[in-house]
Design a protein around this motif. Structure first.
Motif: not given
Length: 615
Positions: A271-294
């Protein structure tokens, strides 16, 4: 109670010691008793032997007295008779006669005593008055024989008692040895072996093998010690197992915390490096699913003005959707409250929702659908909240960046418009004035087609250029504030509606789409150009504007009127500003179409894929 005491190791050892002591005392007391019984047996033997000797002496003294008639021998005979009677009546010879086993000895003693009193003594006294000792010899010999038997009897009694004492001593020794062997065997079996086993178990347990158990079941002190040791090992093993589980659980928690921190750090860094809030939301939410086990997580992204998501990311593609998703009812999810929802298969499940919002603006929601009978742990809820905050920050930064770019773009366009107005517009105005002066000057001369026609064309060209410049300046001065494209389109409609009596309607169904500032400018300009052409040339009574999204997420803008339509034979490319609108559509990678409607009137259609789909 007695059974418990009798099984005690201390009790057994005490019994063994007391038994050995009793055997020792038995041997000692039996020896003392036999010694006590035999205390005067030697004296009795000597006394009975002295009686036999006195018998011989009496015979000798009687014979000497008969031969010598000396009074001393007579006196000696009387003395010997007194001594013999004193000896025969001595209690030593009668001390054991009360015992039943000495009946025969008592009988012999009494016979000797009777024989002495009735036969031997009278004969001896009578022989003192006679000349011959012969009558005394035979009775005295028989009497000595009886004395010999009495002496042998006393000696037999003494020997028998000594034999009994030896038997008692040997028996006691044998019994003691046997009992000692039994005690040693009992100690070996009931104390030494259990102690050895207990020692082995203790030694192995000391090396860390807590599975060792004392197998012998006993009800004594060793049994209590073994049971206590088993319980101790069991408790230590349970505590050790619990500690291992706690360490493993803490290790897993640390690993999970590390994964969570790593995930949040990478998201924040991106987020900080993008300077515009651009994220790969698909990758982020899949990482959250993997870490949380949900496994079943939905990410719905919305614009602050939208009511349906422009991007819907799911981690489980073969899931069963809820009725809210199926009916596009996103208001309940946006509330951010945990609720029980119904799936399209009528199954009811629990959903946890985490609103993505910042500064009162909603940017979307994270929805976690749980399996039946399952719950979310606290760390999972905290992770989802943190991710929602990071996503809200990213989307807020993107919104601020878009607004900043929008303001920068509008400022640049305002500067360009001002410079065009101060330079080119002034020049065109000057040329228009000069052309007017030329027309007035040549009006005083006879009309010459070669002169008037170029001047007329020059004037029309200048007027057209000036009109296009004015439209361009107006376009450059278009303003889109933070309220978005819809508000800008409404303002444009209100401004143009004041110049015409045509009814203008707007059907805006793309409020949920996050257009970029560049897309908003082009869409507003295309809409304004098409609307202005309809107001100026359609001769109709109604103009409708529609912003819609197709199933493939393609955005389509249509401006339709109910006027006279287009002249099919007209071939001017710049007519009605179509060239400008086509150029703008191409800059967005879209398609532009200008055509007549079957029910009458003309329609401008522009369709394109927004930038957010490409990123």
């Amino acid at each position: 109670m007695f059974k418990k005491v009798s099984q005690s190791v201390v009790f057994r050892i005490s019994v063994m010691m007391i038994s050995v002591i009793l055997m020792a005392f038995t041997s000692i007391f039996s020896a003392m008793y036999m010694s006590q019984l035999s205390e005067f047996d030697g004296a009795a033997i000597n006394l009975s032997g002295s009686m036999r000797m006195k018998s011989y002496q009496l015979t000798t003294e009687v014979a000497l007295y008969q031969q010598t008639k000396q009074q001393s021998h007579h006196q000696t005979v009387l003395t010997l008779i007194d001594e013999f009677e004193h000896s025969i009546n001595n209690p030593l010879l009668q001390k054991d006669f009360s015992l039943e086993q000495l009946t025969e000895q008592k009988y012999d003693y009494n016979q000797i005593k009777v024989q002495w009193q009735t036969t031997v003594k009278p004969l001896i006294l009578k022989a003192l008055t006679q000349e011959s000792v012969s009558p005394v010899i035979a009775p005295l010999t028989e009497f000595v024989t009886s004395l010999d038997n009495l002496v042998r009897g006393y000696q037999g009694i003494f020997e028998k008692r000594m034999a009994t004492l030896r038997l008692i001593q040997i028996s006691t020794l044998f019994i003691t040895l046997l009992f000692v062997c039994l005690c040693l065997y009992s100690i070996h079996q009931h104390i030494a072996l259990p102690l050895k086993e207990l020692t082995d178990v203790a030694r192995k347990s000391a090396k860390g093998d807590l599975t060792q158990r004392f197998t012998v079941i006993r009800e004594d002190e060793l049994g209590l010690l073994a049971a206590t040791f088993n319980n101790y090992n069991q408790r230590i093993a349970r505590i050790y197992g619990d500690l291992e589980q706690r360490v493993e659980r803490k290790t897993q928690e640390l690993k999970r915390s590390n994964q969570i921190l790593t995930l949040l750090y990478h998201v924040a860094q991106e987020v900080n490096e993008s300077h515009a809030g651009e994220l790969n939301y698909n990758r982020v939410i899949h990482q959250v699913s993997e870490v949380s086990g949900l496994s079943n997580i939905d990410l719905c992204l919305l614009t602050p003005e939208g009511d349906v998501p422009y991007q819907h990311i799911v981690t489980e593609t073969d899931r069963t959707a809820s009725q809210n998703c199926e009916q596009k009812n996103c208001a309940e999810c946006l509330s951010g409250e945990t609720a029980v929802v119904t799936l399209i298969n009528q199954q009811q499940v629990l959903q946890h929702r985490y609103a993505i919002e910042k500064s009162g603006l909603h940017y979307g929601v994270i929805v976690v659908t749980l399996e039946p009978e399952s719950t979310m742990q606290l760390w999972q809820q905290q992770l989802l909240k943190s991710v929602a905050e990071q996503l809200a920050l990213a989307l807020s930064m993107r919104s601020q960046s878009d607004q900043q770019r929008r303001i920068t773009l509008l400022n640049e366009r305002s500067i360009i418009a001002r410079e065009l107005h101060d330079s080119l517009a002034q020049s065109l105005s000057y040329l228009k004035i000069q052309v007017t002066r030329i027309q007035r000057a040549i009006s005083d001369y006879p009309e010459d087609a070669k002169l008037t026609s170029p001047v007329t064309e020059l004037k029309e060209g200048l007027n057209s250029a000036y009109r296009q410049l004015r439209e361009l300046l107006t376009t450059f001065r278009l303003y889109i504030d933070s309220e978005g494209l819809q508000c800008a389109v409404l303002q444009t409609m209100q401004t143009l509606a004041q110049r015409s009596n045509i009814d203008i309607s707007l059907n805006y169904k793309t409020a949920h789409i996050p257009f970029t500032p560049n897309e908003e400018i082009h869409l507003l300009q295309i809409t304004k150009e098409a609307l202005q052409n309809a107001l100026n040339h359609s001769q109709g009574t109604e103009v409708s504007i529609q912003f819609t999204e197709k199933e493939d997420h393609k955005v389509e803008v249509t401006i339709a009127d109910n006027g006279v339509g287009l002249d099919e034979t007209q071939q001017e490319l710049n007519h009605y500003g179509t060239v400008i609108m086509q150029e703008r559509s191409h800059s967005l990678g879209g398609e532009f179409l200008l055509a007549n409607r079957s029910e009458g009137g003309a329609q401008v259609t522009f369709s394109f894929y927004p930038q957010y789909l490409k990123s």
